[in-house]
Scaffold this motif. Sequence first.
Motif, PDB file in Angstrom:
ATOM      1  N   SER A   8      12.774  24.806 -61.776  1.00 55.68           N
ATOM      2  CA  SER A   8      11.872  24.700 -60.417  1.00 55.68           C
ATOM      3  C   SER A   8      12.756  24.556 -59.356  1.00 55.68           C
ATOM      4  CB  SER A   8      11.110  23.272 -60.658  1.00 55.68           C
ATOM      5  OG  SER A   8      10.349  23.441 -61.792  1.00 55.68           O
ATOM      6  N   PRO A   9      12.269  24.619 -57.841  1.00 53.46           N
ATOM      7  CA  PRO A   9      12.910  24.570 -56.800  1.00 53.46           C
ATOM      8  C   PRO A   9      13.596  23.147 -56.893  1.00 53.46           C
ATOM      9  CG  PRO A   9      10.649  25.417 -56.379  1.00 53.46           C
ATOM     10  CD  PRO A   9      10.573  25.028 -57.677  1.00 53.46           C
ATOM     11  N   THR A  10      14.804  23.373 -56.357  1.00 51.24           N
ATOM     12  CA  THR A  10      15.470  22.246 -56.035  1.00 51.24           C
ATOM     13  C   THR A  10      14.981  21.258 -54.935  1.00 51.24           C
ATOM     14  OG1 THR A  10      17.026  22.936 -54.615  1.00 51.24           O
ATOM     15  CG2 THR A  10      17.624  23.121 -56.810  1.00 51.24           C
ATOM     16  N   THR A  11      15.399  19.881 -54.903  1.00 49.94           N
ATOM     17  CA  THR A  11      14.886  19.030 -53.960  1.00 49.94           C
ATOM     18  C   THR A  11      15.274  19.713 -52.576  1.00 49.94           C
ATOM     19  OG1 THR A  11      15.658  17.261 -55.410  1.00 49.94           O
ATOM     20  CG2 THR A  11      15.508  16.502 -53.157  1.00 49.94           C
ATOM     21  N   ARG A  12      16.377  20.343 -52.596  1.00 54.91           N
ATOM     22  CA  ARG A  12      16.836  20.839 -51.376  1.00 54.91           C
ATOM     23  C   ARG A  12      15.937  21.984 -50.857  1.00 54.91           C
ATOM     24  NH1 ARG A  12      21.596  20.387 -48.157  1.00 54.91           N
ATOM     25  NH2 ARG A  12      22.095  22.187 -46.833  1.00 54.91           N
ATOM     26  N   GLN A  13      15.683  22.786 -51.680  1.00 56.00           N
ATOM     27  CA  GLN A  13      14.496  23.731 -51.452  1.00 56.00           C
ATOM     28  C   GLN A  13      13.084  23.174 -50.962  1.00 56.00           C
ATOM     29  OE1 GLN A  13      15.066  25.700 -55.445  1.00 56.00           O
ATOM     30  NE2 GLN A  13      15.810  27.483 -54.272  1.00 56.00           N
ATOM     31  N   VAL A  14      12.761  22.149 -51.589  1.00 51.47           N
ATOM     32  CA  VAL A  14      11.570  21.363 -51.235  1.00 51.47           C
ATOM     33  C   VAL A  14      11.726  20.786 -49.646  1.00 51.47           C
ATOM     34  CG1 VAL A  14      10.029  19.469 -51.377  1.00 51.47           C
ATOM     35  CG2 VAL A  14      10.804  20.833 -53.648  1.00 51.47           C
ATOM     36  N   GLY A  15      12.739  20.285 -49.481  1.00 49.13           N
ATOM     37  CA  GLY A  15      13.003  19.958 -48.198  1.00 49.13           C
ATOM     38  C   GLY A  15      13.160  20.889 -46.832  1.00 49.13           C
ATOM     39  N   LYS A  16      13.918  21.929 -47.487  1.00 47.48           N
ATOM     40  CA  LYS A  16      14.093  23.076 -46.427  1.00 47.48           C
ATOM     41  C   LYS A  16      12.624  23.923 -46.064  1.00 47.48           C
ATOM     42  CE  LYS A  16      17.019  27.389 -46.018  1.00 47.48           C
ATOM     43  NZ  LYS A  16      18.013  28.194 -46.971  1.00 47.48           N
ATOM     44  N   GLY A  17      11.973  23.694 -47.216  1.00 49.76           N
ATOM     45  CA  GLY A  17      10.443  24.657 -46.956  1.00 49.76           C
ATOM     46  C   GLY A  17       9.676  23.725 -46.123  1.00 49.76           C
ATOM     47  N   SER A  18       9.905  22.404 -46.285  1.00 48.53           N
ATOM     48  CA  SER A  18       8.987  21.320 -45.586  1.00 48.53           C
ATOM     49  C   SER A  18       9.394  21.305 -43.888  1.00 48.53           C
ATOM     50  CB  SER A  18       9.230  20.098 -46.153  1.00 48.53           C
ATOM     51  OG  SER A  18       8.608  19.852 -47.421  1.00 48.53           O
ATOM     52  N   LEU A  19      10.744  21.260 -43.868  1.00 46.00           N
ATOM     53  CA  LEU A  19      11.188  21.282 -42.440  1.00 46.00           C
ATOM     54  C   LEU A  19      10.807  22.559 -41.686  1.00 46.00           C
ATOM     55  CD1 LEU A  19      14.578  19.677 -43.021  1.00 46.00           C
ATOM     56  CD2 LEU A  19      12.943  18.823 -41.578  1.00 46.00           C
ATOM     57  N   HIS A  20      10.916  23.792 -42.359  1.00 43.09           N
ATOM     58  CA  HIS A  20      10.485  25.015 -41.934  1.00 43.09           C
ATOM     59  C   HIS A  20       8.984  25.054 -41.419  1.00 43.09           C
ATOM     60  CE1 HIS A  20      10.391  29.238 -40.942  1.00 43.09           C
ATOM     61  NE2 HIS A  20       9.603  29.553 -41.978  1.00 43.09           N
ATOM     62  N   GLY A  21       8.317  24.546 -42.599  1.00 40.75           N
ATOM     63  CA  GLY A  21       6.653  24.498 -42.215  1.00 40.75           C
ATOM     64  C   GLY A  21       6.335  23.443 -41.137  1.00 40.75           C
ATOM     65  N   LEU A  22       6.898  22.325 -41.119  1.00 39.97           N
ATOM     66  CA  LEU A  22       6.736  21.396 -39.902  1.00 39.97           C
ATOM     67  C   LEU A  22       7.121  22.005 -38.617  1.00 39.97           C
ATOM     68  CD1 LEU A  22       6.319  18.730 -38.842  1.00 39.97           C
ATOM     69  CD2 LEU A  22       8.228  17.683 -39.482  1.00 39.97           C
ATOM     70  N   LYS A  23       8.355  22.708 -38.570  1.00 34.47           N
ATOM     71  CA  LYS A  23       8.790  23.470 -37.432  1.00 34.47           C
ATOM     72  C   LYS A  23       7.662  24.422 -36.763  1.00 34.47           C
ATOM     73  CE  LYS A  23      12.607  23.864 -34.729  1.00 34.47           C
ATOM     74  NZ  LYS A  23      13.505  22.717 -34.219  1.00 34.47           N
ATOM     75  N   ASN A  24       6.976  25.201 -37.943  1.00 35.00           N
ATOM     76  CA  ASN A  24       6.201  26.074 -37.405  1.00 35.00           C
ATOM     77  C   ASN A  24       4.817  25.452 -37.173  1.00 35.00           C
ATOM     78  OD1 ASN A  24       7.978  28.413 -37.937  1.00 35.00           O
ATOM     79  ND2 ASN A  24       6.934  28.602 -40.194  1.00 35.00           N
TER      80      ASN A  24
END
Length: 528
Positions: A8-24
């Motif tokens: 599954s996606p790593t913790t880093r990938q979850v965080g990276k996706g969340s930050l990108h979504g928050l920015k958008n």
Amino acid sequence: MPAAGAASPTTRQVGKGSLHGLKNLGEAPDSFTFLGTVITIHDVNHVTVRPIVKPEVPSKVLTVIDGQQRLSSLLILLVGLHNLTRQQAWKVFKGKEPDPADSARTHLYSETINILQMLGAAFYERKNFGTTPIYPRLIRAFHDQWAKDEKLKKYESPIANLIYTYSVLADSEPASSKPTDFKPKARPDAGDGEGDLIKRCNEIRTALTKLAQRKAIEELEDLPSLATLATGIEFQRALFNHELDPELCTWLEQLQDEPEAELMRLVMFAAYGLNRIALTVVQGKDEDYAFTIFESLNTTGEPLTAFETFLPRVVMAEKIQDYQDSDAYTYMKGVQGYLDHFDVGDKLQNATRDLLVTFALAETGKKLSKRLPDQRVYMRDTFERYKDSADDRSAYLRHLSDTAAFVGKTWEPAANSPRTLFGLEATAMTDTVKLCLAFLNSLNHSIAIAPLVRFYSEAVHADEGEARSKRIDEFEKAIKAITAFTVFWRATRRGTGNIDSQYRAVMAGDSLTGIGPLARQWAVTDAS
């Protein structure tokens, strides 16, 4: 959740996706982060809750077939946010409500308390009575047990223990006292996975601290500025489901690096984690339905390997309630342990393909393609032959585990690790064997692994004493013969001279030598 699960996606990938979504989210109020599909079974009979205190099991239990790592990563992110928000709130408010006349601070306090309550509710539930009323939202099937009594509750798995330990700590401390900073440590006898989980927690803590302090993190986006939050009404509604107080917004525009600014950044990210991270939950009616969906869905952005789609078939064959205590679990755990050394993506796919090509040659003498569909079909069809025989299934899986052990420990061990013959006495790894292995490996002569696995497997599972010594001697003779054959063959031909076909002929039995078939499916139990 059961022990089985896909990469599954790593913790880093979850965080990276969340930050990108928050920015958008500041530009697109409909933006969110999608973590994929979680496949579950509604366990109405509580088959997977073992051990069990039936009257105290939550009313609805979902057994997670695929998505455990994503759920774990999301929950430890929320735990980390809860812990750091408590620490930062203490720095700002010292456990006291602000003066009602100070509208900005009062509303910051209100938003903080509200987000802490929602964060807590996301990873634990508090029952109305009992000596242990705290229930982690996520536990591991066959390892953990929900109960309101101290003597009956059991949270031994890494994820359940972490959530429970922190939840009890946070729930028991009054708002008027300084909160204890939660810094988990691995338990001495915790078993598999706890060290990795603690590492992920520490990574989350470090990242959240830097984000709150506006410090750059490589490969991760920054949080939106407080000014963006303060001036974006739609942004506020998307994050908090309401508009922020005007005086709070005016104050936020002025904040830079103050403790209040760090607190608001944590609150903002927590709100996104609670309200804008999405999962699709597929709820199957039974095991067959859930595992069929598991096989067909690509939930990680990476195709599931042939081993990952094979794993649910093994669980089904053993019955999900019995799998944890079965030999099959031990064998599959051994294979998974080897594959866990490879990162999700091309490295894992290639390692799995190479392993199954070798296994197919050793098991049935088949020249298996590296194509993913072909490997899935092969594993499915050959395993299905033994659906009515537990002993035959066990032998098949044991051979797969032996293949993984030989490849991972003997043929190509991890960096800085010596070659070993796992499961055999150290004396079995003689200087001659070491020399032959080094020579064959330097030629990248991987076709030789399959016949070597056959002799290795026989030695590992021979009775101790004379029988095992005999099998070890046979293994050494085999590797010397293979090495000698390779030297003579290569010395008398240009290039490889299609040497691979000679090995396949021996494994499948189509050989002028009369040696084969050496593959396990046709091998005689005792060829002496």
